[in-house]
Design an enzyme around this catalytic site. Structure first.
Site, PDB file in Angstrom:
ATOM      1  N   GLU A 474       1.187  -1.428  -0.149  1.00  0.00           N
ATOM      2  CA  GLU A 474      -0.131   0.986   0.058  1.00  0.00           C
ATOM      3  C   GLU A 474       0.487   1.775   0.275  1.00  0.00           C
ATOM      4  O   GLU A 474       0.173   2.800   0.383  1.00  0.00           O
ATOM      5  CB  GLU A 474      -0.898  -0.163   0.965  1.00  0.00           C
ATOM      6  CG  GLU A 474      -1.498  -0.844   0.918  1.00  0.00           C
ATOM      7  CD  GLU A 474      -3.004  -1.218   2.409  1.00  0.00           C
ATOM      8  OE1 GLU A 474      -4.235  -1.912   2.168  1.00  0.00           O
ATOM      9  OE2 GLU A 474      -2.936  -0.673   3.462  1.00  0.00           O
ATOM     10  N   GLU A 571      -6.631  -7.858  -1.129  1.00  0.00           N
ATOM     11  CA  GLU A 571      -7.679  -6.760   0.897  1.00  0.00           C
ATOM     12  C   GLU A 571      -9.233  -6.457  -0.018  1.00  0.00           C
ATOM     13  O   GLU A 571      -9.171  -5.723  -0.723  1.00  0.00           O
ATOM     14  CB  GLU A 571      -6.774  -6.459   0.965  1.00  0.00           C
ATOM     15  CG  GLU A 571      -5.131  -6.655   1.283  1.00  0.00           C
ATOM     16  CD  GLU A 571      -4.747  -6.039   2.197  1.00  0.00           C
ATOM     17  OE1 GLU A 571      -5.224  -4.851   3.019  1.00  0.00           O
ATOM     18  OE2 GLU A 571      -3.331  -5.590   2.589  1.00  0.00           O
TER      19      GLU A 571
END
Length: 896
Positions: A474, A571
């Site tokens: 991320e 995710e």
């Protein structure tokens, strides 16, 4: 202590001087605190926290524990109640590890003597006989220190650790040119600051699902290695498929440290008996660090069985031995299991859609990745045993998963983890250990990272289970989407740092060391588009490229329109609480309330407990029992019901999106929910509780990841049912749709389609009907009073799980009664049989046997018939009487 010398593979009659000696320093050490006020024994591998706990030095309150609790998890355990706060002082102190040892070999006769640490956690100065021999600053590196002129017959080794919290803060303070965010985790996490300035398990400073326990210790093997001629440091191999010749080759790389001034000659003998391979190569080694590369060509006439992911074929491997026979009788032998497989990340244009595909081919076959995300199994890595890894990874394949993403805020897992994944057919998306932060790029930091990456690629690249490397978790999104409110004037500086770290360094090292699998810079990423845009995309969450992460705790999770129709979703998820039997071990009676201080303390997501209640209230009634413990247990149960149903709805949306493009979006080829396992006993996104107990979500995953799955949903009063197939061949079958009423165990109506064929590896629409028309044919049925189930079969044989579709929120269900569910338990070998009977239709039937380790064949199910048989597979020996005493069953109406 007199240590045993291990002589490595020297043939009889060979001179002692040509042998290599390995002396283990594992076992008993001593540690002391910074001021020496605490001195105690410690195990290596291990950490300070474990040593303190094992000696019951930290907060010895066990005598005051309620009956039965202390025997399970002593109150001294770091995970008990608020101990993560009470034990903060441990990480703030500087600890020293000491070991005194004798050698019965005269080390002066050896040309080179090294002290090797496979893993030190983290910042330390190493001394031998009071002489500093090296420093460490990276938990993920192997360190080798030359002690040739320092080692004696009697030795004292000291490893003087510095507090990782203090070190990280100091490094941050010295970085004065510009801010490298974030500073600290949110206050709700009770964590430590500046974890991005230390090469250590990032979540050890706190995360939104875990505690802050910045450990110190020698967490992997430590040994002395002595040699005169040379030593084998690394041994790696990579199978390579020649597309032009249609043959397999094997590249074997071996790294030697040659200390002899004379040329060292010899032979390298490679044997793979099952493939009729016996190959001998002449080799010559000159002084210095030398790499020997061997190439084995496998005859085209020999059939090589490939390694397949779970559910797609066998995990065939071949036993290989490589023997190096060198001058003077020096001999090194390595044995390994060799697996053959190819992997390709396909990014190509899609008809009627902008952007590019993003999916993996294994052995030329497109594979839909079904699985989850792996976090560290414990804050204290010495507690992660072989049995624990086997249990957790077996639960992965038992739930029809074929993939895990090893998340970038934890650790590069131990060798056995990857060996088990090879054996079980679990594909690994391997992050490098950088997560949710920007990072410095000063020389010391980058030098350490380069050593880390080089070591980890060498260590792991021979595993077929690893199908891709990913630079970070991320961090592209964090930078480009302004997560940290950085000043715009510094954006180009941050971009330069990002490219320096992940592209010019990590990517370069990976591509130099491993050309057999793809590398992506981040997750989420836009893949090829990210590269074209200079390694950072303005919107890393673009649904037309790469992978995405998606979280939404406010919108209705039963509404499939909530979810992104992306190429790959790596995710996504919803929180739940673990079961009461898991929480009970680390809490006291005053904690057993959803609004207790303990419940708030254990929740590390801002407003997480309220967000769970919000999702529950959308479709269920909140518990209202006047008994506080009963209300608490009912709430825990409902959080698991909610989580399971939410993730089921979302995952089924991704599976049915496999073969279709709608408004330019689709061709979803991966669903990895967040997260598989827990690091402690707390609310989280996991489907496995700490200790391995299956949550309701994990039982649901076993269904929604089934090889053949019917998926039902509504759009504008129209019921659609898709069939999703992961099979390798076309399959003929029929779909049966049934309607049940909440008020009766008698089936209301049923219909079956004509036989049809679902093509291999596709998702296809099988059935459409307006809901009013469906109910019109079922006497007495309304949306509120009935529920739909459906399944795939052929010749009366069930081919899929029985799936269901709710026609209304269950809080509005009419005719739903409290069910009296009983179980008769019997034993068949090592398995226990639960014959269930119910007095009424029961949704979300939950069978629980407390702390008895094991799993059921099914759980959390909709019971629409009077009887059902479920099996219990114990993980440790138990008895019928123990199960009967511990057994408890709950269904939805019991919480009203």
């Amino acid at each position: 202590m007199l240590l045993r010398l291990l002589l490595l593979l020297a043939p009889c009659g060979a001179g002692f001087a040509t042998k290599v000696v390995s002396i283990s320093l594992r076992g008993n050490w001593k540690i002391h605190s910074g001021n020496g006020s605490l001195q105690l024994p410690a195990a290596v591998p291990g950490c300070v926290h474990s040593a303190l706990f094992n000696k019951r030095i930290i907060k010895v309150l066990c005598a005051a524990a309620p009956p039965g609790i202390c025997a399970q998890v002593p109150r001294t355990d770091p995970y008990y109640r608020f101990n993560n706060l009470d034990y903060r002082w441990i990480a703030l102190d500087n600890w020293t590890y000491i070991k005194k040892f004798k050698l019965h070999s005269d080390m002066s006769t050896w040309s080179k003597v090294n002290l090797v640490f496979e893993g030190i956690d983290t910042v330390a100065v190493v001394l031998l006989n009071s002489v500093p021999i090296g420093k460490t600053d990276n938990m993920f590196r192997r360190y080798s220190f030359d002690i040739t002129h320092t080692v004696k017959a009697v030795n004292i080794i000291e490893v003087r650790f510095q507090s990782p919290v203090v070190y990280a803060n100091q490094r941050s303070e010295r970085h004065t040119a510009y801010w490298v965010p974030p500073n600290c985790p949110p206050p709700v996490q009770d964590g430590e600051c500046h974890v991005n300035f230390i090469r250590k398990m990032q979540c050890s400073f706190g995360w939104d699902w875990g505690p802050s326990f910045p450990t110190q210790g020698i967490w992997k093997d430590v040994r002395i290695e002595a040699y005169n001629v040379c030593h084998l440091n690394y041994f790696m191999f990579t199978p390579i498929y020649d597309n032009y010749m249609k043959t397999w080759n094997l590249k074997i790389e071996s790294s030697f440290d040659v200390v002899s001034s004379k040329l060292v000659s010899g032979e390298a003998i490679v044997a793979i008996p099952e493939l009729n391979i016996q190959q001998t190569n002449n080799i010559e080694l000159q002084y210095g660090e030398r790499t020997v590369e061997l190439f084995v060509k496998i005859d085209k006439a020999i059939i090589v069985e490939t390694w397949w992911p779970h559910g797609h074929g066998n995990q065939t491997g071949y036993n290989m031995s490589v023997i190096f026979e060198l001058d003077g009788g020096l001999r090194f032998e390595k044995s390994a299991k060799v697996y053959f497989r190819t992997v390709e990340l396909v990014q190509e244009p899609i008809q009627n859609s902008p952007g590019l595909s993003f999916y993996f081919k294994i052995n030329g076959l497109p594979i839909f990745l079904k699985g989850s995300n792996w976090i560290p199994a414990d804050s204290f890595q010495d507690r992660v045993t072989s049995a624990m890894l086997r249990l957790l990874l077996q639960s992965v394949v038992d739930a029809n998963m074929n993939a895990l993403r090893v998340w970038g805020g934890g650790v590069y897992e131990q060798d056995e983890f990857y060996e088990l994944c090879d054996e079980l057919g679990i594909m690994i998306w391997q992050d490098f250990m950088f997560a949710c932060a920007l990072y410095p790029t000063d020389k010391d930091f980058m030098d350490s990272v380069r050593e880390e990456v080089t070591h980890q690629v060498r260590r792991l690249k021979s595993h077929p289970s690893i199908i891709t490397w990913s630079g970070n978790n991320e961090n592209e999104a964090a930078l480009m989407m302004g997560w940290y409110d950085t000043k715009p004037g510094y954006l180009q500086t941050y971009i330069k740092d990002y490219v320096t770290l992940y592209v010019k360094n990590i990517r370069t090292i990976v591509l130099e060391g491993d050309q057999t699998r793809p590398f992506i810079t981040s997750s989420p990423t836009n893949g090829a588009k990210t590269i074209a845009e200079g390694w950072l995309s303005p919107n890393p969450y673009d649904l037309n490229y790469g992978d995405v992460h998606f979280y939404d705790y406010v919108s209705d999770c039963w509404n499939w329109r909530t979810f992104p129709k992306a190429r790959f979703v790596s995710e996504y998820g919803y929180q739940s609480w673990p079961s009461f039997s898991t929480l009970e071990k680390v809490s006291s009676e005053e904690d057993w309330s959803y609004r207790s201080s303990f419940a708030l303390h254990r929740q590390h997501l801002i407003n997480g407990n309220n967000e769970m209640l919000h999702q529950i209230e959308l479709h269920f009634k909140l518990p209202n029992s006047t008994d506080q413990l009963r209300r608490f247990k009912d709430t825990l149960y409902l959080t698991q019901v909610m989580q399971a149903q939410c993730v089921k709805t979302e995952t089924e949306f991704y599976r049915r999106s496999r073969s279709e493009i709608v408004n330019g979006k689709g061709h979803t080829m991966g669903a990895l929910y967040w997260q598989l396992n827990d690091i402690w006993q707390a609310p989280s996104w996991s489907s496995l509780e700490y200790g391995g107990k299956w949550k309701m979500l994990h039982y649901f995953a076993r269904h929604f990841f089934a090889p053949l799955l019917p998926v039902g949903f509504e759009d504008k009063d129209m019921l659609f049912i898709y069939g999703a197939s992961d099979l390798h061949s076309d399959q003929q079958m029929m779909l049966t749709v049934r309607v049940h009423t909440w008020s009766s165990l008698e089936l209301v109506c049923s219909e079956s389609t004509n036989p049809f064929v679902i093509k291999a590896g596709e998702s296809v629409l099988l059935y459409t009907k307006p809901v009013p028309e469906l109910l019109k044919g079922c006497p007495g049925c309304t949306r509120q009073s009935c529920v739909v189930s459906f399944y795939l079969s052929t010749d009366g044989e069930l081919l899929s799980p029985i799936n269901y579709h709710f026609l209304s929120s269950l809080k509005n269900a009419k005719g739903l009664h409290k069910a009296n569910i009983t179980a008769t338990i019997s034993q068949q070998g090592d398995t226990f049989v639960f014959d269930l009977k119910t007095s009424a239709v029961a949704p979300f039937v939950w069978l629980d046997v407390g702390s008895i380790p094991g799993r059921f064949s099914d759980n959390g199910f909709l019971m629409t018939e009077k009887t059902r048989t479920v099996f219990f597979y114990p993980w440790k020996p138990t008895s019928k009487s123990e199960l009967e005493q511990s057994f408890h069953v709950t269904s939805l109406a019991d919480t009203y």
